[in-house]
Write an enzyme that holds these catalytic residues in place. Structure first.
Site, PDB file in Angstrom:
ATOM      1  N   GLY A   1       0.772  -1.233   0.000  1.00  0.00           N
ATOM      2  CA  GLY A   1       0.000   0.000   0.000  1.00  0.00           C
ATOM      3  C   GLY A   1       0.801   1.279   0.000  1.00  0.00           C
ATOM      4  O   GLY A   1       0.304   2.314   0.441  1.00  0.00           O
TER       5      GLY A   1
ATOM      6  N   ILE B   1      -7.483  -9.054 -12.470  1.00  0.00           N
ATOM      7  CA  ILE B   1      -8.001  -8.442 -13.690  1.00  0.00           C
ATOM      8  C   ILE B   1      -9.507  -8.291 -13.521  1.00  0.00           C
ATOM      9  O   ILE B   1     -10.204  -9.249 -13.193  1.00  0.00           O
ATOM     10  CB  ILE B   1      -7.676  -9.309 -14.912  1.00  0.00           C
ATOM     11  CG1 ILE B   1      -6.163  -9.418 -15.105  1.00  0.00           C
ATOM     12  CG2 ILE B   1      -8.332  -8.737 -16.161  1.00  0.00           C
ATOM     13  CD1 ILE B   1      -5.752 -10.429 -16.148  1.00  0.00           C
TER      14      ILE B   1
ATOM     15  N   HIS C   1       0.252   0.954 -13.574  1.00  0.00           N
ATOM     16  CA  HIS C   1       0.998  -0.224 -14.046  1.00  0.00           C
ATOM     17  C   HIS C   1       2.478   0.126 -14.143  1.00  0.00           C
ATOM     18  O   HIS C   1       2.836   1.161 -14.725  1.00  0.00           O
ATOM     19  CB  HIS C   1       0.484  -0.688 -15.408  1.00  0.00           C
ATOM     20  CG  HIS C   1       1.166  -1.920 -15.900  1.00  0.00           C
ATOM     21  ND1 HIS C   1       1.103  -3.126 -15.222  1.00  0.00           N
ATOM     22  CD2 HIS C   1       1.955  -2.146 -16.991  1.00  0.00           C
ATOM     23  CE1 HIS C   1       1.809  -4.024 -15.869  1.00  0.00           C
ATOM     24  NE2 HIS C   1       2.339  -3.462 -16.946  1.00  0.00           N
TER      25      HIS C   1
ATOM     26  N   ASP D   1      -3.971  -4.013 -19.288  1.00  0.00           N
ATOM     27  CA  ASP D   1      -2.992  -2.923 -19.360  1.00  0.00           C
ATOM     28  C   ASP D   1      -2.927  -2.283 -20.741  1.00  0.00           C
ATOM     29  O   ASP D   1      -1.869  -1.851 -21.191  1.00  0.00           O
ATOM     30  CB  ASP D   1      -1.596  -3.418 -18.946  1.00  0.00           C
ATOM     31  CG  ASP D   1      -1.576  -3.916 -17.507  1.00  0.00           C
ATOM     32  OD1 ASP D   1      -2.264  -3.314 -16.668  1.00  0.00           O
ATOM     33  OD2 ASP D   1      -0.886  -4.908 -17.232  1.00  0.00           O
TER      34      ASP D   1
END
Length: 207
Positions: free
Chosen positions: A16, A100, A117, A157
């Site tokens: 995180g 996903i 990403h 992505d």
């Protein structure tokens, strides 16, 4: 949307640190937003602790019970969306979320889900992107890598890119030093991506 007080839901799966960058930016005014919910698919994700320390509601929502009942990802994604909807998010931010998301989720929040990403557009989609980039550098295939924030689509992505940042790889780098520099870039690009997404959504609502 309520400009100046946008509502963010952040999905995480691990430590995180990017969530913390978002929380800090909301707290000091660099983001005109507040995080109203943090979701994790892992119970031991330290990002949940970060959220709890900041007084933000959390949701642990694992996939395993769905698999054990023979249910597919569509059922999981549909139920996850239902759990998030009451928080009325303006934007959903995937900051280290390791699942996903299918159309069953994305269609409930059209154009409002973005992903961080750790690779540049068109390079190293999917898992282990930092390690794969470093290995490609060692083979002489690339000279640099980077990170991006994009709008999430069903294609992994490959959604429209909101912002990106190049991160050089140096001959003296180890995977650890390169990864540390990547994370520093991620903490900046995630804020840029959120700002860009909120501006885009605001313009579309005013049109």
């Amino acid at each position: 949307m309520n400009p100046g007080n946008y509502r963010l839901v952040v999905l995480i799966s691990g430590f995180g640190s990017n969530l913390q960058a978002i929380l800090d930016a909301c707290a000091d005014g660099r983001l005109p937003a507040k995080v109203v919910l943090v979701v994790s698919n892992r119970k031991d994700a330290f990002g949940l602790v970060r959220a709890q320390r900041a007084g933000i509601p959390t949701l642990y929502f694992p996939l395993k019970p769905y698999r054990e009942r023979g249910l597919d990802r569509t059922a999981y994604d549909r139920d996850l969306a239902e759990r998030i909807l009451p928080y009325r998010p303006d934007l959903i931010v995937l900051a280290g979320w390791m699942h996903i998301l299918s159309s069953a989720f994305l269609e409930r929040f059209p154009g409002r889900v973005i992903n961080l990403h750790p690779a540049l557009p068109g390079m190293f989609p999917g898992m282990r992107a930092i390690q794969r980039a470093f290995e490609a550098y060692r083979r002489g295939e690339i000279a640099y890598s980077g990170c991006m924030v994009h709008i999430v689509t069903p294609a992994v992505d490959e959604g429209p890119v909101l912002t990106h940042r190049v991160v050089p790889i140096y001959p003296e780098d180890t995977l650890e030093t390169f990864e540390a520099r990547m994370h520093e870039a991620e903490h900046q690009v995630i804020l840029e991506g959120i700002r860009a997404a909120l501006q885009m959504l605001s313009r579309s609502e005013q049109a």
